[in-house]
Scaffold this active site. Structure first.
Site, PDB file in Angstrom:
ATOM      1  N   GLU A 333      -1.213   5.364  -0.596  1.00 43.58           N
ATOM      2  CA  GLU A 333      -1.744   6.221   0.463  1.00 43.58           C
ATOM      3  C   GLU A 333      -0.895   6.058   1.718  1.00 43.58           C
ATOM      4  O   GLU A 333      -0.347   7.021   2.251  1.00 43.58           O
ATOM      5  CB  GLU A 333      -3.194   5.825   0.731  1.00 43.58           C
ATOM      6  CG  GLU A 333      -3.838   6.587   1.883  1.00 43.58           C
ATOM      7  CD  GLU A 333      -5.169   5.982   2.302  1.00 43.58           C
ATOM      8  OE1 GLU A 333      -5.957   6.720   2.940  1.00 43.58           O
ATOM      9  OE2 GLU A 333      -5.431   4.802   2.029  1.00 43.58           O
ATOM     10  N   HIS A 334      -0.798   4.835   2.224  1.00 42.80           N
ATOM     11  CA  HIS A 334       0.035   4.520   3.382  1.00 42.80           C
ATOM     12  C   HIS A 334       1.207   3.654   2.925  1.00 42.80           C
ATOM     13  O   HIS A 334       1.022   2.699   2.166  1.00 42.80           O
ATOM     14  CB  HIS A 334      -0.743   3.707   4.434  1.00 42.80           C
ATOM     15  CG  HIS A 334      -1.994   4.346   4.936  1.00 42.80           C
ATOM     16  ND1 HIS A 334      -2.009   5.265   5.959  1.00 42.80           N
ATOM     17  CD2 HIS A 334      -3.284   4.184   4.568  1.00 42.80           C
ATOM     18  CE1 HIS A 334      -3.258   5.641   6.193  1.00 42.80           C
ATOM     19  NE2 HIS A 334      -4.050   4.991   5.362  1.00 42.80           N
TER      20      HIS A 334
END
Length: 442
Positions: A333-334
């Site tokens: 995601e990040h």
């Protein structure tokens, strides 16, 4: 020394490497079973079920007639939130709006495909969208900002927010401030699987929506999956996850600092530091206890559960190329590229929802203030989904227009292919029969 999970990547077999890619929501079977009766209760009982589940799950003093935030509650929220925090919310909203206005597509485009024949796209906003703002392990005005602003830029006419109530039956004040500043006036005090069901089916108070977006717990993810045939559930956004890719140009203590950002969301988060530098790995291990000592006890406990568990820790690779391989397999995601020269690494990363570059762009800045959307696909869905954007709030219609002079050429080709595929009506529609109907009436 800590009990942080440490993985020497070179020594791991295929099964062990595959296990590193798992998230807390990978297997939703037990959650799907648990949300099924909640969804059915909301469908059949409406507001009464929402109030009951609010009391049961959120310990909220809630009644069916208090499910919607009142104007008085909005006004009280502005009085309750410190002016400096309001200013930071305004700052974030302004940057988020600037970023997403650049994403907004032209209302329509047409291209002349052949002389006299035109094709293109038209974009119109989705009529109604619900924005899910979680609360269970914290308050998230930032999620309100990230979901509300692109929806407003897109021009969605019916927007609502669903968010879990507090024990006193209220809603986080900063969330209400962010909603009002972004332009959203409808907020419902309902969270979890029951919120997804409420906006899918509608209740006496909650208006149904065509789509729901926003991150949530495995219960929310499971409810979205169960209701995907009733409501558009948008990109898959579950518990937080991050990978910090650090090379040998940075201090491991800095890598450890940033590793904790997403790990503190909750024990169902995922967080890895991946590096080919043993020095960086050892410095990170040494720094983590010092960082934990500076954190609140609850957040320190959450992040320890992640970094000492099955979904987090430190991965030591043999080379930076092996680090790239891990990142692309994980599809986080990040992702932070923690390096003095981050652009050296960027071209090697193909699977990540958000890529933050260098030593001055921690996830904190991206989550609250930079502008790109922080509602991101989780659980390896970055391989086929991107961040929430203006385009998630619009729908696309194809436009076609063939003029009379261009028609014969197109009709001939269309009829030939229709006859080959065996579709007689397709062929008739572009046959001489059409020409007889197009002749002027005499």
């Amino acid at each position: 020394m800590t009990d942080v999970s440490f993985h020497d990547y070179a020594t791991l077999g295929a099964t062990e490497r595959s296990a590193l890619l798992a998230r807390s929501e990978t297997d939703l079977s037990s959650f799907l079973e648990r949300v099924a009766p909640i969804i059915e209760a909301v469908r059949t009982e409406g507001d009464a079920a929402l109030a009951r589940f609010g009391q049961e799950f959120d310990k909220a003093a809630l009644s069916p007639d208090r499910l919607k935030v009142s104007e008085a509650e909005f006004e009280a929220a502005f009085d309750a939130v410190d002016g400096a925090v309001v200013e930071s919310i305004r700052f974030g909203i302004d940057n988020i709006r600037r970023f997403h206005e650049e994403q907004k597509p032209e209302p329509m485009w047409l291209k002349e495909i052949r002389p006299g024949a035109y094709a293109g796209d038209r974009f119109t906003p989705i009529r109604s969208v619900a924005l899910y703002v979680p609360r269970g392990k914290g308050s998230f005005p930032s999620v309100t900002m990230m979901t509300s602003v692109p929806a407003m830029v897109a021009g969605v006419p019916e927007l609502s927010i669903v968010t879990p109530p507090a024990p006193d039956g209220g809603v986080d004040a900063a969330t209400l401030v962010a909603a009002r500043l972004a332009g959203v006036d409808t907020v419902y005090k309902v969270g979890g699987a029951q919120a997804v069901a409420a906006v899918a089916y509608g209740t006496e108070t909650v208006r149904p929506a065509l789509k729901i977006v926003g991150p949530g717990s495995p219960f929310v993810v499971a409810a979205k999956r169960a209701l995907a045939g009733v409501i558009d559930t948008g990109l898959p956004a579950g518990p937080s996850e991050v990978v910090i890719l650090a090379d040998d140009t940075v201090h491991g203590g800095l890598a450890a600092l940033d590793l904790l950002i997403e790990a503190e969301h909750g024990p169902d988060s995922s967080a890895y530091l991946v590096t080919h530098s043993r020095r960086v790995a050892e410095e990170a291990l040494a720094a983590l206890p010092e960082h934990w000592a500076r954190m609140s006890p609850q957040r320190a406990d959450f992040s320890r559960a992640v970094l000492c568990g099955r979904h987090g820790g430190i991965v030591l690779t043999r080379s930076v190329e092996e680090s790239y391989d891990f990142v692309n397999a994980y599809a986080p995601e990040h992702l932070e590229l923690l390096s003095q020269e981050p652009f050296l690494h960027l071209g090697h990363i193909t699977e990540a929802a958000e890529i933050l570059m260098g030593t001055h762009t921690p996830v904190s800045i991206a989550n609250f203030a930079l502008g790109p959307n922080a509602v991101l696909p989780t659980s390896r869905w970055a391989r086929s989904f991107g961040p929430l954007s203006v385009t998630d709030f619009v729908k696309r219609s194809s436009i076609g227009y063939v003029t009379a002079p261009a028609y014969p050429e197109f009709a001939g080709h269309a009829r030939r292919l229709a006859e080959y595929e065996g579709f007689s009506s397709h062929a008739l529609a572009v046959s001489e029969l059409r020409d007889t109907y197009l002749k002027p009436r005499g």
